[in-house]
Design a protein around this motif. Structure first.
Motif, short mmCIF file in Angstrom:
data_model
loop_
_atom_site.label_atom_id
_atom_site.label_comp_id
_atom_site.label_asym_id
_atom_site.label_seq_id
_atom_site.Cartn_x
_atom_site.Cartn_y
_atom_site.Cartn_z
N ILE A 482 0.84 -1.21 0.00
CA ILE A 482 0.00 0.00 0.00
C ILE A 482 0.86 1.25 0.00
CG2 ILE A 482 -1.60 1.34 1.44
CD1 ILE A 482 -2.92 -1.32 2.20
N PHE A 485 2.13 2.50 -3.29
CA PHE A 485 1.16 3.23 -4.13
C PHE A 485 0.97 4.67 -3.66
CE2 PHE A 485 -0.02 -1.07 -5.33
CZ PHE A 485 -0.38 -0.94 -6.67
N THR A 670 -6.99 -1.15 2.31
CA THR A 670 -6.75 -0.40 1.08
C THR A 670 -6.50 1.07 1.41
OG1 THR A 670 -7.68 0.15 -1.08
CG2 THR A 670 -9.21 0.10 0.76
N SER A 674 -4.47 2.44 -3.82
CA SER A 674 -4.02 1.05 -3.88
C SER A 674 -5.21 0.12 -4.06
CB SER A 674 -3.28 0.68 -2.59
OG SER A 674 -4.20 0.55 -1.52
#
Length: 684
Positions: A482, A485, A670, A674
């Protein structure tokens, strides 16, 4: 050789006699009983009177006197050229004496053509070289009665539209409201101002009646802000904040609203000289730009309200449907009466014709006597309305036609089809077959439910084992993915969120609770504390700021509007301040900030206050729970600690021994940029 029967002829006769009795009983008693129990009552409606009604029986003859001779044929032909559809319903009748006339025409020669009206007098200035009859035709049919005739024509051709006007009602509710955007105290001399407004209601008393109520509301926020403080015409339809403003009215009669709105900043309505506007079938609004004093009560005086009442009067006339044009108010009122009579009678006949069509198309529908009584009542009121040209009788006719069409016994029963008649005696004809069929059907439904439940169970079992999911990762690996990203993104834009799926049996309580999170996600909180306890002040002053903790002086600042509820997210108080909070209850209460023991915001415990400030609520919505555990700058330990705190609270809500089971499925973690990754929700 066949054996002869040993049965005596006497027994055979008895058997035949019993058979005849049974057949006679069934035919003589059973069949009449069947007809009686399955018959429906259909009252005889006056169908011919309804179908043969001619709208031309609603004929208006308008007696007019002119101080100069008029040619009736020229006047009538001028009317028929413009409105041939109304040649039977609306006619001019020229009379020789003013006393016999409803309207009088006063004429004089002039260099220019002019028209003025006063009460029922029509003043015409006309050029000497022009034909006086032609000039009168133009005045009457192109100006004075034009709106009325256009409306009657549209009604006859079924092309009528109400526009902004309300549907007619014998009574309306008028609600006068004063709304302010802030909480500054204000009063208004509405009773004195309404005394003049009531003259308009008296003017309309022959058509309808009114009830009046008033209200004041504070903190009436707008739905949006307006560029350059100008409300565009396209924004008028969304100006009213129906979600937050108290405008509900549950009276059976229509409600007409008149609202004065005082904004914090000056607002101007585009293309409006009076800074007001009309909402179709709702009411009128006046935006009043008035600077309210900060330290004392304000009042709208009668002299300030009178111009606004004049605006509301004009808006009321439009909402009632008063025709517009150069004619006087009295002529407009006469036109409205004739329009309402025609419209109410036409609506009544249309309702009755629909009722007849319904009863004839559905031969098995019941027509109770109450429906017949209302139909006869409607027809009688129509006759009286035509005879006396009465709005009241025409309104009663429409009301009776509505009752006839929507008679509750008729609507509830709907109709009695032939197959239902057989169903009445079906239990007598085959109770065993009927019972077995019901049992079979119930068993089929149970089997379907079992199969459906089994499919759901298999589907959810696949959600309970996260390791089998292709996107499953250990939480440390998922967090590294994560963060990759979110490289370069600010912390407040890279929030990390978890989505947990929940499966519950019907009747189980949804999961909810408060989580005391170890590492709070940065959120903007601005608390204020009412206290005189020095230990509390010294402990919490670094957390909330010296200016936001104190005793009576902070209460006075709210009362004097030096502080506003919108400046704070939390308000606490210690026990010795509880009795002094009444003076700010009307200020903090509407904002949901009033401290109370029930909410835990009246307390002497410092830990309780700090826990509330750093805790947050989790709540199940449908079949999932969503919560935030940090952002991309948090360490793995911080996020895992937050996740464990949430996990502990959720698992504490699940009782494995409960009759209604609750089970957890996949947990996705999340961020904004991501993909969702599956992790193990249970943290040790």
């Amino acid at each position: 050789m066949s054996k002869e029967s040993k049965e005596s002829s006497n027994i055979t006769s008895i058997r035949d006699f019993i058979t005849v009795i049974v057949i006679t009983f069934v035919v003589g008693l059973g069949y009449p009983l069947f007809l009686f129990t399955t018959s429906i009552h259909r009252a005889d409606l006056p169908v011919n009177d309804i179908n043969n009604f001619d709208s031309q029986t609603i004929a208006y003859k308008i007696p007019i006197y002119s101080d100069k001779p008029l040619n009736h044929n020229v006047i009538q032909s001028g009317f028929e050229e413009r409105y041939p559809e109304l040649s039977q319903e609306w006619q001019i009748e020229l009379v020789d004496k003013p006393i016999d006339a409803k309207y009088q025409i006063h004429s004089k020669e002039s260099p220019d053509n002019k028209l003025q009206t006063s009460e029922r007098d029509i003043f015409i200035d006309f050029k000497s070289q022009e034909d006086y009859n032609v000039q009168v035709n133009s005045v009457l049919f192109d100006q004075v009665f034009k709106d009325e005739l256009d409306t009657l024509k549209a009604l006859k051709l079924d092309q009528y539209s109400l526009g902004v006007a309300f549907p007619y009602s014998p009574q309306y509710n008028l609600v006068f409201s004063l709304f302010t955007e802030n909480g500054k105290s204000i009063n208004w001399e509405i009773d004195e101002a309404l005394n003049q407004f009531k003259s308009a209601l008296t003017f309309l008393k022959n058509i309808t009646s009114f009830t009046i109520s008033t209200q004041i509301q504070y903190y009436s926020s707008l739905t949006k802000s307006y560029k350059d403080n100008i409300i565009l015409e396209d924004d008028l339809k969304t100006f009213i904040n129906f979600n937050d403003w108290n405008l509900e009215n549950y009276d059976m009669n229509p409600t007409i609203n008149f609202l004065i709105y005082i904004p914090d900043n000056t607002l101007t309505i585009e293309n409006s000289k009076t800074n007001s506007f009309l909402i179709s079938k709702w009411g009128g609004i006046k935006v009043l730009n008035k600077n309210l004093p900060k330290m004392s009560n304000s009042k709208l005086l009668k002299d300030e309200l009178m111009p606004i009442m004049n605006i509301f009067t004009n808006q009321l006339f439009k909402l009632i449907g008063l025709p517009e044009g150069p004619q006087s108010s009295q002529i407009q009122l006469d036109s409205l009466e004739r329009i309402l009579i025609y419209k109410n009678i036409k609506n009544s006949i249309n309702n009755l014709k629909s009722l007849v069509k319904l009863s004839e198309s559905l031969k098995d529908i019941a027509v109770p006597e109450e429906t017949k009584e209302e139909v006869i009542k409607c027809l009688n009121n129509i006759k009286l309305a035509v005879e006396h040209k009465s709005v009241e009788y025409s309104a009663l006719a429409e009301q009776a036609s509505n009752k006839a069409f929507f008679e509750k016994e008729m609507v509830q029963q709907a109709y009695f089809p032939s197959e239902h008649k057989l169903a009445v005696f079906l239990p007598l004809l085959g109770p065993i077959v009927h019972t077995k069929e019901i049992k079979t059907q119930l068993q089929r439904e149970k089997d379907k439910q079992k199969k459906r439940k089994l499919r759901q169970e298999l589907k959810f079992k696949s959600l309970e084992n996260p390791i089998e999911h292709p996107l499953h990762m250990p939480i440390a690996e998922a967090l590294n993915t994560i963060r990759s990203f979110e490289v370069g993104k600010p912390a407040d834009k890279s929030t990390i969120t978890c989505h947990l799926y929940v499966r519950q049996e019907q009747g189980a309580h949804p999961i909810s609770g408060t989580v005391d999170i170890p590492f709070p996600v940065n959120k903007k909180t601005k608390p204020l504390i009412f206290t005189t306890q020095q230990s509390m002040i010294s402990e919490l002053e670094p957390l909330v700021g010296a200016e936001n903790i104190g005793g009576k002086e902070l209460i006075d600042k709210f009362v004097n509007q030096e502080l506003l509820p919108s400046d704070f997210t939390h308000v606490f108080a210690t026990s010795e301040m509880e009795n002094q909070l009444k003076s700010v209850a009307r200020i903090l209460g509407p904002a949901g900030l009033q401290p109370t023991k029930k909410k835990g915001t009246v307390t002497d415990d410092i830990n309780t206050i700090t826990n509330i400030l750093r805790s947050f609520q989790i709540k199940q919505k449908d079949s999932h729970i969503t919560f935030t555990v940090g952002n991309s700058t948090f360490s793995d330990f911080q996020i895992m600690s937050n996740l464990k705190a949430v996990s502990d609270v959720i698992f504490s809500q699940i009782d494995p021994k409960a009759s209604k089971k609750t089970r957890l499925g996949y947990c996705f973690i999340t961020s904004a940029n991501s993909p969702g990754l599956v992790i193990d929700f249970k943290q040790e």
